[in-house]
Design a protein around this motif. Structure first.
Motif, mmCIF file in Angstrom:
data_model
loop_
_atom_site.group_PDB
_atom_site.id
_atom_site.type_symbol
_atom_site.label_atom_id
_atom_site.label_comp_id
_atom_site.label_asym_id
_atom_site.label_seq_id
_atom_site.Cartn_x
_atom_site.Cartn_y
_atom_site.Cartn_z
ATOM 1 N N ARG A 134 0.827 -1.206 0.000
ATOM 2 C CA ARG A 134 0.000 0.000 0.000
ATOM 3 C C ARG A 134 0.866 1.263 0.000
ATOM 4 O O ARG A 134 0.483 2.287 -0.545
ATOM 5 C CB ARG A 134 -0.919 -0.041 1.231
ATOM 6 N N HIS A 182 1.886 1.744 -3.581
ATOM 7 C CA HIS A 182 0.715 2.327 -4.253
ATOM 8 C C HIS A 182 0.620 3.827 -3.952
ATOM 9 O O HIS A 182 0.371 4.639 -4.845
ATOM 10 C CB HIS A 182 -0.549 1.587 -3.788
ATOM 11 N N HIS A 213 -4.036 9.732 1.320
ATOM 12 C CA HIS A 213 -5.385 9.346 0.892
ATOM 13 C C HIS A 213 -5.830 8.009 1.510
ATOM 14 O O HIS A 213 -6.996 7.831 1.835
ATOM 15 C CB HIS A 213 -5.507 9.343 -0.643
ATOM 16 N N ASP A 214 -4.914 7.057 1.677
ATOM 17 C CA ASP A 214 -5.288 5.746 2.240
ATOM 18 C C ASP A 214 -4.840 5.594 3.704
ATOM 19 O O ASP A 214 -4.644 4.469 4.191
ATOM 20 C CB ASP A 214 -4.689 4.611 1.389
ATOM 21 N N HIS A 248 -12.041 10.277 -2.120
ATOM 22 C CA HIS A 248 -11.172 9.599 -3.093
ATOM 23 C C HIS A 248 -11.728 8.252 -3.578
ATOM 24 O O HIS A 248 -11.393 7.816 -4.671
ATOM 25 C CB HIS A 248 -9.733 9.458 -2.553
ATOM 26 N N ASP A 292 -5.545 7.694 -8.030
ATOM 27 C CA ASP A 292 -5.740 6.463 -7.255
ATOM 28 C C ASP A 292 -6.085 5.305 -8.190
ATOM 29 O O ASP A 292 -5.667 4.179 -7.984
ATOM 30 C CB ASP A 292 -6.869 6.699 -6.241
ATOM 31 N N ARG A 340 -1.227 -0.077 -10.597
ATOM 32 C CA ARG A 340 -2.574 -0.642 -10.773
ATOM 33 C C ARG A 340 -2.615 -1.507 -12.020
ATOM 34 O O ARG A 340 -2.148 -1.112 -13.092
ATOM 35 C CB ARG A 340 -3.596 0.492 -10.949
HETATM 36 FE FE FE Z 1 -5.572 4.203 -2.844
#
Ligand code: FE
Ligand code: DGI
Ligand code: FE
Length: 189
Positions: A18, A21, A50-51, A109, A127, A133
């Motif tokens: 993560r 990412h 964001h995460d 998001h 994202d 991704r």
């Molecule tokens: Fe994300």
């Protein structure tokens, strides 16, 4: 707060996967912000955080929804819709970021909303398309992102709606609002 400090804070809240990412979202957000005229520094910070809440226990996230005045209907959809609004609350409380534009970009998001700011679109799209991704349709959205921010966001939300329906998952109303809002913008052109 500079990038190094921000990344150091977020790293302890994320898995290695993560975190990688998150770096991808950060780099893609900066490129999109430069291209489409959003605040580059705000895009960088919003992307980094964001995460932030992604790995909070579900019970803790539900508790935050109940106690922090978030919309209670968040509790009626899949647990994936929680980490974005809960993240905006925690980034404010725990990290001390008070910039409303950054907090809104974190908040929206996952789902988007009916009337997204350019910064919200940048984070939402980054994202979805960041280089790590890999899922069907992502390359088409990457190409669209080089031409038209709204069209690329529309493709992303349509893909997400298709994906959720195939998985028999509930769709949060804001996800449909995003679809309708972007459709209106694109029709007007
Ligand atoms: Fe994300
Ligand atoms: O947190 P990330 O994985 O980086 O990306 P994200 O915040 O966009 O979350 C993606 C997940 O959220 C994916 O499993 C689909 C899910 N999701 C997105 N919109 C909705 C949703 N889940 C439900 N139940 N309803 C939605 O409207
Ligand atoms: Fe997320």
């Amino acid at each position: 707060m500079d990038r190094t400090q921000a990344l150091e804070i977020v790293k302890s809240h994320l898995t290695e996967h993560r975190y990688i990412h998150t770096i991808g979202v950060m780099e893609t957000s900066i490129t999109l912000a430069q291209k489409y005229g959003a605040d580059v520094k705000k895009a960088e910070i919003a992307a980094i955080f964001h995460d932030y809440a992604k790995f909070r226990p579900k019970d803790e996230m539900r508790q935050i929804v109940k106690n922090e005045g978030l919309p209670q209907d968040l509790l009626l959809y899949g647990s994936e819709v929680l980490h974005a609004p809960v993240g905006s609350v925690l980034v404010k409380k725990e990290v001390g970021i008070h910039d409303v534009e950054i907090l809104n970009a974190i908040y929206h998001h996952t789902t988007g909303n009916s009337n997204m700011t350019t910064l919200e679109k940048v984070i939402f799209l980054a994202d979805y398309i960041e280089p790590n991704r890999q899922f069907p349709g992502v390359d088409e959205v990457r190409e669209a992102a080089q031409q038209d921010l709204n069209k690329a966001c529309l493709m992303a939300v349509k893909n997400t709606i298709h994906f959720l329906i195939k998985q028999n998952q509930k769709i949060y109303p804001l996800t449909f609002d995003t679809y309708h809002g972007l459709l209106e913008i694109i029709k007007q052109k």
